[in-house]
Design a protein around this motif. Structure first.
Motif, short mmCIF file in Angstrom:
data_model
loop_
_atom_site.label_atom_id
_atom_site.label_comp_id
_atom_site.label_asym_id
_atom_site.label_seq_id
_atom_site.Cartn_x
_atom_site.Cartn_y
_atom_site.Cartn_z
N ARG A 1 49.77 46.97 38.34
CA ARG A 1 49.85 47.70 39.61
C ARG A 1 50.82 46.94 40.50
NH1 ARG A 1 46.76 45.12 43.59
NH2 ARG A 1 45.30 43.57 42.81
N TRP B 1 36.78 43.00 36.52
CA TRP B 1 35.72 42.60 37.48
C TRP B 1 35.36 43.82 38.30
CZ3 TRP B 1 36.91 38.11 41.50
CH2 TRP B 1 35.84 37.98 42.39
N SER C 1 44.10 43.20 34.96
CA SER C 1 42.85 43.74 34.44
C SER C 1 43.12 44.89 33.48
CB SER C 1 42.00 44.29 35.59
OG SER C 1 41.62 43.24 36.43
#
Ligand SMILES: Cc1cc2nc3c(=O)[nH]c(=O)nc-3n(C[C@H](O)[C@H](O)[C@H](O)COP(=O)(O)O)c2cc1C
Length: 196
Positions: A181, A142, A19
């Motif tokens: 991450r 999201w 993301s």
């Protein structure tokens, strides 16, 4: 079995998707034709009973600021002690990205298909939107944020009593390099079933 010609890029996408942060997004966002494609991918999800128990709300252009005014007012009503900075943050939430897609789960009791399965299908819709937008070269995230759980904002979004917001997908261009991450070790999550 049909063999896909281009499995490498698909597998690269599946292995590497990540993301962007809506906080670090700018324009451009998907053009009309690209949005069409994103929606076509979005509805191509497993859907037990072919119920299509989801729908979309699209925010683009001025609608983002108009909705922002409603967000600001609602935040003020919920947090009368908050100052101008917090109110501005609430009001500018949707201005962070050029396009925001709300995925609405319209799951409802059904004689054969559990509500849980219908809700899972809405999650798959959100995921397909992320993959489609990423494949088109856009940054996306999201989110749900507080407004997905607020009755007042549900009314502003026109949600029916049985509907829930499954996701707000922010789509735009990354203003900074995407950071990954740490990911879970999938092997640590797998157990081989043995008779109990
Ligand atoms: C249902 C759902 C709601 C989420 N809501 C938020 C949110 O409101 N704010 C946020 O920062 N991340 C939220 N996330 C997490 C981000 O979508 C995303 O997982 C995170 O930015 C890490 O990115 P990744 O996709 O590279 O793992 C949510 C994730 C899910 C599945």
């Amino acid at each position: 079995m049909t063999q896909l010609n281009d499995t490498r890029s698909i597998r690269d996408l599946l292995r590497s998707r990540k993301s962007a942060s809506a906080k670090a997004m700018t324009g451009p966002g998907p053009a009309a034709g690209e949005l069409d494609e994103i929606f076509r991918c979005a509805v191509r999800v497993p859907d037990h009973g072919k119920l299509a128990p989801w729908r979309f709300i699209l925010w683009e252009g001025e609608a983002r600021a108009e909705f922002g005014e409603a967000l600001r007012q609602r935040w003020q009503a919920l947090h009368p002690d908050h100052g101008p900075e917090a109110l501005a943050f609430a009001g500018n939430l949707f201005l962070r990205a050029p396009v925001v897609i709300g995925v609405v789960s319209a799951a409802a009791p059904h004689p054969k298909i559990p509500v849980w399965e219908q809700q899972l299908s809405a999650g798959a819709v959100c995921m397909n939107i992320l993959y489609a937008a990423t494949a088109l070269g856009y940054a996306c995230q999201w989110n749900t944020d507080w407004l997905a759980y607020d009755e007042g904002m549900a009314a502003v979004m026109g949600l029916k009593p049985h509907e829930k917001l499954a996701g707000l997908i922010y789509i735009g261009t990354a203003a900074a390099p995407l950071e990954d991450r740490p990911r879970p070790d999938p092997q640590a999550l797998v157990t081989r079933w043995r008779p109990q």
